[in-house]
Design a protein around this motif. Structure first.
Motif, PDB file in Angstrom:
ATOM      1  N   LEU A   1       0.817  -1.215   0.000  1.00 53.31           N
ATOM      2  CA  LEU A   1       0.000   0.000   0.000  1.00 53.31           C
ATOM      3  C   LEU A   1       0.852   1.267   0.000  1.00 53.31           C
ATOM      4  N   ARG A   2       2.121   1.131   0.330  1.00 54.48           N
ATOM      5  CA  ARG A   2       2.994   2.315   0.329  1.00 54.48           C
ATOM      6  C   ARG A   2       3.085   2.939  -1.060  1.00 54.48           C
ATOM      7  N   GLU A   3       2.997   2.098  -2.103  1.00 56.52           N
ATOM      8  CA  GLU A   3       3.059   2.639  -3.458  1.00 56.52           C
ATOM      9  C   GLU A   3       1.822   3.462  -3.789  1.00 56.52           C
ATOM     10  N   LEU A   4       0.688   3.098  -3.186  1.00 49.04           N
ATOM     11  CA  LEU A   4      -0.533   3.862  -3.430  1.00 49.04           C
ATOM     12  C   LEU A   4      -0.560   5.157  -2.636  1.00 49.04           C
ATOM     13  N   PHE A   5       0.131   5.160  -1.492  1.00 49.99           N
ATOM     14  CA  PHE A   5       0.117   6.334  -0.619  1.00 49.99           C
ATOM     15  C   PHE A   5       1.567   6.744  -0.322  1.00 49.99           C
TER      16      PHE A   5
ATOM     17  N   ASN B   1       3.055   9.651   0.178  1.00 53.21           N
ATOM     18  CA  ASN B   1       3.269  10.607   1.267  1.00 53.21           C
ATOM     19  C   ASN B   1       3.106   9.941   2.628  1.00 53.21           C
ATOM     20  N   ALA B   2       2.130   9.055   2.723  1.00 51.89           N
ATOM     21  CA  ALA B   2       1.925   8.345   3.980  1.00 51.89           C
ATOM     22  C   ALA B   2       3.123   7.462   4.308  1.00 51.89           C
ATOM     23  N   SER B   3       3.739   6.868   3.299  1.00 47.38           N
ATOM     24  CA  SER B   3       4.887   6.001   3.540  1.00 47.38           C
ATOM     25  C   SER B   3       6.097   6.783   4.015  1.00 47.38           C
TER      26      SER B   3
ATOM     27  N   SER C   1       5.492   5.161  10.609  1.00 47.75           N
ATOM     28  CA  SER C   1       4.285   4.673   9.924  1.00 47.75           C
ATOM     29  C   SER C   1       4.249   3.148   9.879  1.00 47.75           C
TER      30      SER C   1
ATOM     31  N   ILE D   1      -2.150   9.869   8.679  1.00 44.23           N
ATOM     32  CA  ILE D   1      -2.973  10.783   7.869  1.00 44.23           C
ATOM     33  C   ILE D   1      -2.512  12.220   8.051  1.00 44.23           C
TER      34      ILE D   1
ATOM     35  N   ALA E   1       0.851  12.693   6.332  1.00 50.97           N
ATOM     36  CA  ALA E   1       0.724  12.715   4.874  1.00 50.97           C
ATOM     37  C   ALA E   1       0.196  14.064   4.390  1.00 50.97           C
TER      38      ALA E   1
ATOM     39  N   GLY F   1       2.368  16.372   2.130  1.00 41.92           N
ATOM     40  CA  GLY F   1       1.769  16.705   0.838  1.00 41.92           C
ATOM     41  C   GLY F   1       1.667  18.192   0.584  1.00 41.92           C
TER      42      GLY F   1
END
Length: 807
Positions: A383-387, A389-391, A396, A432, A435, A439
């Motif tokens: 899921l890090r690739e989808l998010f 900034n969150a990664s 995290s 969140i 991110a 962002g």
């Protein structure tokens, strides 16, 4: 409170004080303490319940340990838990010893002369101790100086001589030229020919100094350098500040000694095992007097503070104390059975056996790869690739790679469902927020040592907000306690006498810490008071979190020294005070997962509720056990360290002194570059506050943390549907929640589902399952510790490492 319970409780406390360091650092098994639900206390209580009590009952049922006796045993065991593990003994001896070893490879320490800011530290001259560079320049450029100044001029190195030649009389010395000149003076002080009695004959030296000078040829290098520094100060009165007064901040002032510091680095080289009588106690005394006594006084201050708040929390605000509830559930026995009631439930044994099997297999897998391993980790890293900034958000891992801890799931059944959910979503909310900040193009940091770190200031604001709420909720009671303590109000029923005496003891203990830091570490009383206030705030909030939410593993992940540096600026503190604040912060609260206040809060409540022993009766015993436990833990730990040396695998505790001095060295370079270094030495009293320049953004982030806590608290009071507890914003972004948040989330979901389907009756029916999960994990820690100890003494080898709970 029987004599048997007191005896067993004291023996348990002594065993914890003496064995913890061996388990944690020598055989390196899961920490016996590690949090406020320590296996070495509650695990032993379970052994007494499930194994020892039935054996006693087989011979004489009347002699079985009662729930009240078990409560007293647990309470006394808890009283010592603040000392032998991560909260103190894991770090303090390395903190005061390793700088003497590290200085050889730390070029930034040498460039900034950081150890010269330590009381009784390096006698070399640090730039900040030059009170007047203009006067120094004029004195050294004088063509017909006194003999002692001419002697200094002749010993200056070539680059320092060049600075004097190239700078016009009355000209300006830039930062680079200043550092070059100071470096030249230090080379002169270290020259063997500098200590020439004839050169200083014209000075009116005190008799002891003159005697030392006449016999200086036979002195060790450090004493010669210290004498040269004193002669420099007397040769240039009003130009050179004296060295900081005091001793004990570092062992031997940060000097290497083969007999004192050598064995701690490499281990004892002799064949015979060292005993406590063989240790160099005279060399250690200044450090014991400063840091160990200060830690004890802060611990006593924490006990006194808990005694003050106990009536308010336990009897007015009716805090649930989930840890006490867990012990009550585990010890409840009706009828004539030999075992607790919960053992009659199949769910208890399902939970207990299931977790025991998992840890047995996983532990054996570390020894033999052919034994299957049952994974407790979930991998959401794709899921890090989808998010992206969150990664990038610090800490995290708890969202993208969560781990299941059965004791956290079980304990989640003993706390309010919304509180469990608040803990469970804290890691997700942290990611969140991070991110969003990242962002928007801003930095989002969570480093304990970084001034102005977003995470530090957010949680500091949350701690401050929760502290103000605690004081506000009990404002009338606390005001009456203070009035009675100051003899401004007659005795009253609603203010127990023990709280009044505790208030007086709190003031005396804090005054003792201020005195020690001022007398032996040269810290101004104003800075000492600010430090103590922040330490007490951490202890208060941790105790409140445990009493109200049951959170048994919490850390603030901010240090008082770094917070003060952010609020006042490094120029408002100065390198001397910053260094002492850093060391004191580490000694007091570097790892308060084992802070004393929550232990004592639970000890008082379980003694009162389960043993019928009032705080006034049990508190003196708890204090006595605390004092003796610290002495035993220190002697045993230091003896082990002198025989084996510090454990290189414990990277975190070895990093603390390095991080502290690196942080001060960085501050010195910053002040040097801004040409403000000379203004920071000699500040006292309110000078620190008058010179304050807060770092950019720290006030805003702290205010945000405070505001989130207050808004959440108001929402809980006004909106029945509001799901979050303020604890979310106190613990988010911390190491414990990185690991435990997912388990608390699972507990909240399971508890909600049980109540939704079967109501309160189903919830109480499932409670034994929760106790089974916790009991199996606590007993597994004890089992692996016992097995590792047997293996170590049988083979002489360290057992394989298998950690059940986070280290």
């Amino acid at each position: 409170m029987t004599l048997r319970a007191l005896t067993l409780g004291c023996l348990l406390a002594l065993a914890i004080a003496g064995f913890t360091y061996f388990n944690d650092q020598v055989i390196r098994q899961t920490f016996l303490l590690g949090n406020h639900l320590p296996a070495s206390v509650f695990g032993v209580a379970l052994v007494l319940l499930l194994a020892i009590n039935p054996l006693i009952a087989a011979t004489s049922p009347r002699r079985m340990l009662t729930a009240g006796e078990l409560a007293v045993i647990v309470a006394l065991g808890l009283a010592v838990c603040a000392w032998p593990g991560s909260n103190l003994m894991r770090i303090v001896n390395q903190l005061v010893t390793l700088p003497s070893h590290m200085r050889q490879v730390k070029s930034n320490w040498d460039a900034t002369n950081v150890l010269a800011y330590v009381p009784d530290g390096s006698p070399r001259l640090a730039e900040a101790y030059v009170a007047d560079f203009d006067l120094l320049l004029a004195t050294l450029q004088d063509d017909a100086p006194p003999a002692h100044v001419a002697h200094l001029q002749r010993h200056l190195a070539g680059d320092a001589q060049a600075v004097l030649r190239d700078t016009d009389a009355g000209g300006y010395l830039g930062p680079g030229a200043r550092r070059t000149l100071v470096r030249g003076i230090n080379r002169a002080l270290g020259d063997d020919t500098f200590l020439d009695p004839a050169a200083f004959a014209a000075l009116d030296l005190p008799a002891p100094v003159a005697t030392q000078l006449s016999g200086a040829a036979g002195f060790p290098s450090h004493e010669r350098l210290a004498l040269a520094r004193e002669l420099l100060e007397r040769s240039l009165p009003g130009v050179i500040h004296p060295r900081p007064a005091g001793e004990g901040v570092l062992l031997l002032g940060g000097r290497d000694d083969p007999a004192v510091t050598g064995p701690l680095i490499t281990g004892h080289a002799g064949d015979a095992t060292l005993t406590p009588l063989d240790l160099p106690w005279s060399a250690w005394w200044p450090t014991i007097r400063l840091w160990i006594v200060s830690a004890l006084l802060m611990g006593l201050a924490g006990i006194f503070m808990v005694l003050i708040v106990h009536p308010q929390w336990a009897h007015r605000e009716l805090m649930p104390y989930p840890t006490v509830v867990f012990l009550e559930e585990a010890t409840r026995r009706t009828g004539a059975g030999w075992l607790p009631d919960l053992t009659r439930s199949h769910l208890f044994w399902i939970g207990f056996v299931g977790v025991a099997v998992i840890h047995t297999l996983n532990g054996l897998h570390q020894w033999h790869e052919w034994v299957p391993e049952i994974q407790r980790e979930l991998d959401f890293n794709p899921l890090r690739e989808l998010f992206p900034n969150a990664s990038r958000v610090p800490d995290s891992r708890g969202v993208f790679h969560p781990v299941i801890f059965f004791s956290a799931i079980g304990f989640g059944f003993f706390i309010n469902t919304r509180i469990a959910m608040s803990l469970g979503v804290s890691a997700l909310l942290w990611v969140i927020l991070g991110a969003i900040v990242i962002g928007s193009g801003h930095a989002f940091t969570n480093t304990m040592w970084q001034v102005g770190s977003n995470g530090n200031m957010l949680r500091f604001g949350a701690y401050l907000g929760l502290t103000l709420m605690i004081l506000y909720f009990g404002r009338r009671y606390y005001a009456r306690v203070l009035a009675r303590a100051a003899c401004l109000m007659p005795p009253s029923v609603d203010v127990p006498a023990y709280a009044v005496w505790a208030a007086r003891g709190l003031v005396l203990a804090c005054a003792g810490v201020v005195y020690l830091l001022a007398a032996y570490a040269s810290l101004s009383p104003v800075m000492a008071v600010l430090l103590i206030a922040l330490v007490l705030m951490i202890l208060l909030v941790l105790a409140r979190l445990n009493a109200e939410t049951g959170l048994f593993y919490a850390q603030p992940i901010w240090l008082p020294s770094v917070i003060l540096a952010g609020l006042l600026g490094v120029q408002g503190i100065g390198p001397e005070a910053l260094l002492i604040l850093g060391f004191a912060s580490i000694v007091f609260v570097a790892d308060p997962r084992e802070a004393i206040a929550p232990y004592i809060a639970n000890a008082l409540r379980m003694s009162e509720r389960m043993a019928g022993s009032s705080p006034a009766r049990i508190a003196p015993i708890l204090i006595g056990v605390t004092v003796v436990g610290l002495a035993v833990a220190f002697v045993v730990t230091l003896t082990i360290q002198y025989n084996r040396g510090f454990q290189p695998e414990d990277i975190w505790s070895r990093m603390l002194p390095e991080l502290t001095l690196d942080y001060v060295a960085t501050a010195i370079n910053e002040l040097h570059a801004r040409d403000e270094l000379g203004q920071t030495v000699g500040m006292s009293g309110l000078d620190h506050l008058r010179s304050a320049q807060p770092s950019p953004g720290v006030i805003a982030w702290a205010a945000l943390g405070l505001g989130l806590v207050w808004l959440c608290a108001v929402a809980r009071l006004r909106l029945a549907w509001w799901p979050l507890h303020p604890v979310t914003f106190v613990v988010w972004g911390t190491y414990p929640m990185t690991y435990f948040a997912f388990s608390f989330f699972l507990a909240a979901i399971l508890k909600w589902a049980v109540i939704r389907v079967g109501g309160e009756r189903a919830y109480h029916h499932v409670k034994p399952l929760a106790v089974g999960l916790i009991a199996a994990e606590l007993l597994a820690i004890l089992a692996f510790s016992a097995a590792g100890t047997i293996y170590y003494f049988t083979t002489g080898l360290r057992p394989v490492f298998y950690r059940i709970l986070p280290g």
